[in-house]
Design an enzyme around this catalytic site. Structure first.
Site, short mmCIF file in Angstrom:
data_model
loop_
_atom_site.label_atom_id
_atom_site.label_comp_id
_atom_site.label_asym_id
_atom_site.label_seq_id
_atom_site.Cartn_x
_atom_site.Cartn_y
_atom_site.Cartn_z
N ARG A 179 -5.77 -1.08 7.87
CA ARG A 179 -4.77 -1.20 6.80
C ARG A 179 -5.17 -0.51 5.50
O ARG A 179 -4.39 -0.46 4.55
CB ARG A 179 -4.50 -2.67 6.52
CG ARG A 179 -5.71 -3.47 6.03
CD ARG A 179 -5.39 -4.95 6.01
NE ARG A 179 -6.53 -5.76 5.62
CZ ARG A 179 -6.52 -7.10 5.58
NH1 ARG A 179 -5.42 -7.74 5.92
NH2 ARG A 179 -7.58 -7.78 5.22
N ASN A 260 -16.31 -2.87 11.44
CA ASN A 260 -17.40 -2.92 10.46
C ASN A 260 -18.16 -4.25 10.51
O ASN A 260 -18.79 -4.65 9.54
CB ASN A 260 -16.90 -2.66 9.05
CG ASN A 260 -18.02 -2.10 8.16
OD1 ASN A 260 -18.87 -1.34 8.62
ND2 ASN A 260 -18.04 -2.49 6.90
N ARG A 261 -18.08 -4.91 11.66
CA ARG A 261 -18.96 -6.04 11.96
C ARG A 261 -19.66 -5.79 13.29
O ARG A 261 -20.22 -6.70 13.87
CB ARG A 261 -18.16 -7.35 12.04
CG ARG A 261 -17.45 -7.73 10.74
CD ARG A 261 -18.42 -8.04 9.62
NE ARG A 261 -17.72 -8.47 8.42
CZ ARG A 261 -17.27 -7.65 7.48
NH1 ARG A 261 -17.46 -6.34 7.60
NH2 ARG A 261 -16.64 -8.11 6.42
N SER A 318 -11.38 0.13 1.00
CA SER A 318 -10.63 -0.40 -0.13
C SER A 318 -10.39 -1.89 0.14
O SER A 318 -10.44 -2.32 1.30
CB SER A 318 -9.28 0.32 -0.30
OG SER A 318 -8.39 0.00 0.76
N GLU A 397 -15.86 0.74 -2.24
CA GLU A 397 -14.52 0.14 -2.20
C GLU A 397 -13.69 0.85 -3.27
O GLU A 397 -13.99 0.77 -4.46
CB GLU A 397 -14.58 -1.36 -2.50
CG GLU A 397 -15.33 -2.18 -1.46
CD GLU A 397 -14.46 -2.62 -0.30
OE1 GLU A 397 -13.29 -2.19 -0.24
OE2 GLU A 397 -14.96 -3.39 0.54
#
Length: 435
Positions: A179, A260-261, A318, A397
């Site tokens: 997203r 991203n885990r 982001s 971010e």
């Protein structure tokens, strides 16, 4: 390409967020934390934005979330005066619909290199753009893997096309979370700015010069413009708020893993969920997703190709306007501070200053588990630094700090990209100044 699978990826109807509001709540006491958490977990329509799990509100004592109008009212009623509750977005569905209409209008009839840079692109459009800009000289691209739904993941190389070159390498990935539309858009504009500068066309803001931008090519840049093509396209076709990839989970009806885990350092410690239905699902082990394997395999391919080593790794995300070196994993998993904290923070602070000088936006620099407000294990930055030995590993971010969040308007693409490029100029300068 697996055409049948691509067809099944498009839902029969798009998830409708009309009437949904984005709420920010903040509070002071631990007692209120317990109340807010219990109310949030009972909301059927909730989509957490920041932080990324109910557990993490214990650290932040603030939360941004998307929720239906009815449940927004219920939340406000139940938390009472014990929390400060602000509506950030009155109707998310209106914004989503407007962006979809504008995106189709602005890209209608265009192909390849002609897509505008102030618009978000679907994945197929982004793929066209990458292929159209592959000149084999300054920029080359290669397919580095294929997703579950049969989409190609591309690795883009900017710089010296000689694989034996001794220039230092920078490895960068964008759009690991579906997203976060601003991330592939800004990474695309970075490529465009650099190619333009090399051809004598100056697109730089006043905070840095065209020569400083061209000097980035003292290093070789390897960029995954979209790390999560299936999830990203799903946000166009079906659910704008989708975060994970789209690969099914064995033994569960719930789809997708948080990419991203998926890395080994701190995996399934705090910040990654063992629940396949959670949007922070970390998988049963590291590298169970295709995309995480593709990330690792391309990194190793580049490292083993000879020439200069990979001296920096950048993850572009982001939102929140943060610049974060390791560690992201919590102190129970990694109690010691990074050995290279001084160097990492020196560079991060220069990046912060460069971003501010570009458009006056304040970015906060600091170790990820501190400035983010909560720990998160299994992230690329910790793996790059802890296991792969990349001294300068960063997670950025991008904009904003919550006014639009994941629904940042397309008008923000170019100024956000200019801030990112200003930061990357500082990364390049830091590599040039180190032996």
């Amino acid at each position: 390409m697996k055409f049948a699978l691509l067809l099944t990826s498009v839902a029969l109807s798009e998830k409708d967020y009309h009437g949904f509001k984005v709420i920010r709540a903040s509070w002071e006491s631990s007692e209120q934390t317990e109340l807010v958490g219990s109310v949030l977990e009972r909301l059927d329509t909730i989509n957490l934005w920041q932080p990324e799990s109910f557990e993490n509100i214990n650290y932040t004592r603030t939360v941004d979330f998307l929720v239906s109008e009815k449940e927004a009212f219920e939340f406000k009623r139940r938390v009472g005066n014990g929390a400060n509750v602000v509506t950030l977005i009155e109707d998310a569905g209106d914004i989503i619909a407007h962006q979809a209409t504008e995106q189709k209008r602005a890209t209608r009839g265009l192909r390849g290199a002609s897509y505008p840079y102030d618009q978000f692109l679907t994945y197929s459009q982004l793929e066209e753009w990458i292929l159209a800009n592959d000149d084999g000289e300054l920029m080359s691209s290669e397919i580095i893997g294929e997703t579950y739904e049969g989409r190609n993941i591309y690795g883009v190389h900017l710089g010296d096309q000689d694989p034996t070159s001794n220039k230092k390498k920078v490895f960068m990935e964008c759009n690991i979370h579906a997203r976060e539309w601003i991330t592939p858009s800004t990474c695309r504009y970075f490529i465009h700015m650099l190619k333009s500068a090399k051809n004598g066309v100056d697109l730089t803001p006043t905070s840095f010069s065209m020569q400083e931008l061209v000097n980035i090519l003292d290093h070789n840049w390897y960029i995954i413009v979209s790390m999560n093509p299936d999830g990203y396209q799903y946000t166009f076709d079906s659910d704008r708020m989708w975060r994970k990839n789209r690969e099914p989970n064995q033994g569960s009806q719930c789809v997708g893993t948080d990419l991203n885990r998926q890395f080994p350092v701190g995996h399934l410690t705090e910040g990654g969920s063992p629940n396949p239905c959670h949007f922070g699902y970390a998988g049963t082990a590291p590298f169970t997703s295709r995309e995480a394997n593709i990330w690792r395999d391309w990194f190793m391919q580049l490292r083993n190709a000879g020439g200069g080593d990979i001296e920096a790794q950048i993850s572009v995300h982001s939102y929140s306007q943060l610049i974060m070196p390791p560690w992201a994993s919590d102190r129970a998993a990694i109690p010691d501070e990074p050995e290279d904290t001084f160097y990492q923070m020196e560079v991060a602070n220069r990046m912060k200053t460069a971003a501010f000088e570009t458009h006056g936006k304040v970015y906060v620099a600091g170790q990820s588990r501190d400035v983010l407000g909560y720990p998160a294990g299994g992230m690329a930055e910790d793996y790059a630094y802890g296991d792969l030995g990349v001294k300068l590993s960063m997670l950025i971010e991008l904009r904003d700090t919550g006014d639009f969040g994941f629904l940042l308007p397309a008008t923000e693409i170019i100024p956000t990209a200019e801030e990112l490029v200003a930061m990357l100029v500082q990364v390049s300068k830091s590599l040039s100044s180190t032996k």
